[in-house]
Design a protein around this motif. Structure first.
Motif, PDB file in Angstrom:
ATOM      1  N   GLY A 182       0.836  -1.199   0.000  1.00 42.86           N
ATOM      2  CA  GLY A 182       0.000   0.000   0.000  1.00 42.86           C
ATOM      3  C   GLY A 182       0.867   1.243   0.000  1.00 42.86           C
ATOM      4  N   SER A 183       0.247   2.362  -0.304  1.00 41.24           N
ATOM      5  CA  SER A 183       0.990   3.612  -0.443  1.00 41.24           C
ATOM      6  C   SER A 183       1.138   4.322   0.900  1.00 41.24           C
ATOM      7  CB  SER A 183       0.258   4.536  -1.417  1.00 41.24           C
ATOM      8  OG  SER A 183      -0.936   5.011  -0.843  1.00 41.24           O
ATOM      9  N   LEU A 184       1.799   5.464   0.866  1.00 42.15           N
ATOM     10  CA  LEU A 184       1.722   6.431   1.964  1.00 42.15           C
ATOM     11  C   LEU A 184       0.452   7.246   1.704  1.00 42.15           C
ATOM     12  CD1 LEU A 184       5.463   7.436   2.518  1.00 42.15           C
ATOM     13  CD2 LEU A 184       4.122   5.643   3.617  1.00 42.15           C
ATOM     14  N   SER A 185       0.552   8.563   1.447  1.00 45.42           N
ATOM     15  CA  SER A 185      -0.671   9.298   1.131  1.00 45.42           C
ATOM     16  C   SER A 185      -1.283   8.723  -0.143  1.00 45.42           C
ATOM     17  CB  SER A 185      -0.377  10.790   0.956  1.00 45.42           C
ATOM     18  OG  SER A 185       0.464  11.016  -0.155  1.00 45.42           O
ATOM     19  N   HIS A 186      -2.605   8.769  -0.222  1.00 47.57           N
ATOM     20  CA  HIS A 186      -3.279   8.057  -1.317  1.00 47.57           C
ATOM     21  C   HIS A 186      -4.470   8.852  -1.838  1.00 47.57           C
ATOM     22  CE1 HIS A 186      -3.593   4.373  -3.641  1.00 47.57           C
ATOM     23  NE2 HIS A 186      -4.904   4.387  -3.464  1.00 47.57           N
ATOM     24  N   ARG A 187      -4.246  10.124  -2.109  1.00 50.53           N
ATOM     25  CA  ARG A 187      -5.290  10.952  -2.710  1.00 50.53           C
ATOM     26  C   ARG A 187      -5.043  10.967  -4.212  1.00 50.53           C
ATOM     27  NH1 ARG A 187      -8.540  14.101  -5.708  1.00 50.53           N
ATOM     28  NH2 ARG A 187      -9.810  15.578  -4.513  1.00 50.53           N
ATOM     29  N   PHE A 188      -5.901  10.254  -4.953  1.00 48.67           N
ATOM     30  CA  PHE A 188      -5.742  10.208  -6.397  1.00 48.67           C
ATOM     31  C   PHE A 188      -5.974  11.577  -7.026  1.00 48.67           C
ATOM     32  CE2 PHE A 188      -6.279   5.545  -6.235  1.00 48.67           C
ATOM     33  CZ  PHE A 188      -5.299   5.182  -7.156  1.00 48.67           C
ATOM     34  N   ALA A 189      -5.318  11.805  -8.143  1.00 47.43           N
ATOM     35  CA  ALA A 189      -5.573  13.012  -8.920  1.00 47.43           C
ATOM     36  C   ALA A 189      -7.035  13.047  -9.364  1.00 47.43           C
ATOM     37  CB  ALA A 189      -4.652  13.056 -10.138  1.00 47.43           C
ATOM     38  N   GLN A 190      -7.603  14.231  -9.374  1.00 46.49           N
ATOM     39  CA  GLN A 190      -8.992  14.392  -9.788  1.00 46.49           C
ATOM     40  C   GLN A 190      -9.174  13.910 -11.226  1.00 46.49           C
ATOM     41  OE1 GLN A 190     -10.758  15.506  -7.278  1.00 46.49           O
ATOM     42  NE2 GLN A 190     -12.781  15.415  -8.220  1.00 46.49           N
ATOM     43  N   TRP A 202      -0.571  14.736  -4.990  1.00 47.33           N
ATOM     44  CA  TRP A 202      -1.756  15.545  -5.240  1.00 47.33           C
ATOM     45  C   TRP A 202      -1.657  16.957  -4.666  1.00 47.33           C
ATOM     46  CZ3 TRP A 202      -5.467  16.554  -8.276  1.00 47.33           C
ATOM     47  CH2 TRP A 202      -6.547  17.334  -7.861  1.00 47.33           C
ATOM     48  N   SER A 203      -1.087  17.107  -3.482  1.00 47.58           N
ATOM     49  CA  SER A 203      -1.049  18.435  -2.875  1.00 47.58           C
ATOM     50  C   SER A 203       0.241  18.629  -2.088  1.00 47.58           C
ATOM     51  CB  SER A 203      -2.240  18.650  -1.940  1.00 47.58           C
ATOM     52  OG  SER A 203      -2.080  17.924  -0.733  1.00 47.58           O
ATOM     53  N   PRO A 204       0.690  19.885  -1.913  1.00 42.03           N
ATOM     54  CA  PRO A 204       1.874  20.139  -1.089  1.00 42.03           C
ATOM     55  C   PRO A 204       1.706  19.646   0.336  1.00 42.03           C
ATOM     56  CG  PRO A 204       1.354  22.064  -2.422  1.00 42.03           C
ATOM     57  CD  PRO A 204       0.210  21.110  -2.580  1.00 42.03           C
ATOM     58  N   PHE A 205       0.489  19.736   0.891  1.00 40.57           N
ATOM     59  CA  PHE A 205       0.241  19.258   2.254  1.00 40.57           C
ATOM     60  C   PHE A 205       0.547  17.772   2.367  1.00 40.57           C
ATOM     61  CE2 PHE A 205      -2.758  17.016   5.057  1.00 40.57           C
ATOM     62  CZ  PHE A 205      -2.329  17.500   6.280  1.00 40.57           C
ATOM     63  N   LEU A 206       0.020  16.978   1.435  1.00 42.47           N
ATOM     64  CA  LEU A 206       0.233  15.533   1.495  1.00 42.47           C
ATOM     65  C   LEU A 206       1.697  15.173   1.267  1.00 42.47           C
ATOM     66  CD1 LEU A 206      -2.962  14.320  -0.398  1.00 42.47           C
ATOM     67  CD2 LEU A 206      -2.515  14.219   2.061  1.00 42.47           C
ATOM     68  N   GLU A 207       2.355  15.891   0.388  1.00 43.38           N
ATOM     69  CA  GLU A 207       3.767  15.627   0.147  1.00 43.38           C
ATOM     70  C   GLU A 207       4.601  15.927   1.389  1.00 43.38           C
ATOM     71  OE1 GLU A 207       7.080  16.292  -3.374  1.00 43.38           O
ATOM     72  OE2 GLU A 207       5.244  17.499  -3.356  1.00 43.38           O
ATOM     73  N   SER A 234      -6.194   9.045   8.207  1.00 48.69           N
ATOM     74  CA  SER A 234      -7.363   9.851   7.868  1.00 48.69           C
ATOM     75  C   SER A 234      -6.992  11.065   7.024  1.00 48.69           C
ATOM     76  CB  SER A 234      -8.064  10.292   9.155  1.00 48.69           C
ATOM     77  OG  SER A 234      -9.125  11.180   8.871  1.00 48.69           O
ATOM     78  N   LYS A 235      -6.082  11.876   7.517  1.00 51.29           N
ATOM     79  CA  LYS A 235      -5.754  13.131   6.837  1.00 51.29           C
ATOM     80  C   LYS A 235      -4.849  12.913   5.628  1.00 51.29           C
ATOM     81  CE  LYS A 235      -6.476  15.712  11.075  1.00 51.29           C
ATOM     82  NZ  LYS A 235      -5.882  16.480  12.198  1.00 51.29           N
ATOM     83  N   GLY A 236      -4.161  11.799   5.602  1.00 48.79           N
ATOM     84  CA  GLY A 236      -3.325  11.465   4.460  1.00 48.79           C
ATOM     85  C   GLY A 236      -4.017  10.588   3.448  1.00 48.79           C
ATOM     86  N   HIS A 237      -5.341  10.382   3.601  1.00 52.92           N
ATOM     87  CA  HIS A 237      -6.104   9.539   2.668  1.00 52.92           C
ATOM     88  C   HIS A 237      -5.439   8.168   2.542  1.00 52.92           C
ATOM     89  CE1 HIS A 237      -8.504  13.009   1.108  1.00 52.92           C
ATOM     90  NE2 HIS A 237      -7.398  13.671   1.391  1.00 52.92           N
ATOM     91  N   GLY A 238      -5.051   7.579   3.670  1.00 55.90           N
ATOM     92  CA  GLY A 238      -4.275   6.343   3.650  1.00 55.90           C
ATOM     93  C   GLY A 238      -4.949   5.229   2.876  1.00 55.90           C
TER      94      GLY A 238
END
Length: 308
Positions: A182-190, A202-207, A234-238
């Protein structure tokens, strides 16, 4: 008796398969493929006989489940990303005896777990992609563990990992690798932006969040990492709510873990998500901080307790 010989957090991005095919993405995931092959090489050197994969693409709504069929073979197309993984062949031997042993000890630790050997269920691509590069010659036996857990406490997943290591070391005659797929942050591109984010987060925050986690790993701040895992998930869209990571950390000793991490594939972006291949030093377990059998928190399935 047995030994947990290797533990790793690994990527399974479908663009690894796509990068084999001539075209615009050809060769673009070679570093990730090389990382899988290095993990395979180390497992072979250590005498590992079975790869146990904590698969964040196997969704379950109740209980923990182990796919320990006798043999896996087929042709796989991803229902999620059929334009990335289409008609990918796979074949690996299973290990039913170890699968049932893992389930038995997990249940002994109070984590409801079922092993499935007489089943038509095939592994998901969180297992199949790594096996393509680690086990093309079917050298290893394979077990897949459900790690996209929709109604589960992270503390139970950590306890599951702890119990599975106990099963290997006290009751199994062989050497095993645990792979948290599995990944670290996992917010897919829109939708519509995927090509633009093919190699970006996806975002500077997640990076920055991922980068801070990697610094914590490098500095061996494992107690702090385990304590922040619910919010990170939760906040990293794990991916899979980071149940694979909880299982891995539980197997390594949870908040008492003190090992080092070897990054065999450096952190990289893929369709907005944060990815890597990292091998975690396996150190002796200490018994002071076994993850709790249950957690009671307003955070629901993300709750984690650091003590028994």
């Amino acid at each position: 008796m047995g030994q947990l010989a290797l533990a790793a957090k690994i990527t399974h991005v479908p663009s690894m398969y796509l990068s084999e095919i001539p075209g615009p993405r050809f060769g673009t995931r070679q570093s990730a493929i090389d990382g899988h092959q290095e993990i395979s090489r180390r497992c072979r050197t250590m005498g590992v006989d079975t790869l146990v994969v904590f698969d964040t693409h196997w969704l379950v709504n109740a209980g923990y489940h182990i796919n320990c069929g006798q043999h896996f073979k087929g042709v796989y197309t991803s229902n999620e990303l059929p334009h990335f993984i289409s008609n990918m062949t796979f074949e690996s031997p299973g290990n039913p005896a170890l699968g049932h042993l893992l389930a038995q000890v997990a249940n002994d630790y109070g984590v409801e777990t079922l092993a499935h050997d007489a089943t038509t269920l095939q592994p998901e691509y969180g297992t199949l992609v790594p096996l393509r590069y680690m086990n093309a010659d079917q050298h290893f036996k394979v077990i897949s563990v459900s790690a996209l857990c929709t109604s589960h406490y992270l503390s139970d997943s950590a306890r599951l990992g702890w119990a599975m290591r106990e099963a290997v070391e006290k009751h199994y005659d062989g050497k095993v690798a645990f792979l948290a797929s599995g990944s670290l942050s996992h917010r897919f591109a829109q939708n519509g932006l995927a090509p633009e984010f093919a190699h970006k987060i996806w975002s500077p925050f997640l990076e920055k969040l991922d980068e801070q986690v990697l610094r914590m790993w490098d500095q061996r701040e494992w107690k702090a990492f385990c304590e922040m895992l619910p919010e990170y998930a939760s906040k990293g869209h794990g991916e899979g709510f980071m149940h694979d990571t909880a299982m891995l950390m539980g197997a390594l000793g949870w908040t008492d873990y003190d090992g080092a991490v070897d990054m065999v594939t450096p952190y990289f972006g893929a369709s907005g998500t944060g990815q890597l291949n990292a091998i975690f030093e396996v150190t002796p377990q200490k018994g002071e901080h076994i993850p709790a059998a249950q957690a009671s928190s307003a955070q629901g399935y993300t709750a984690v307790s650091t003590r028994l």
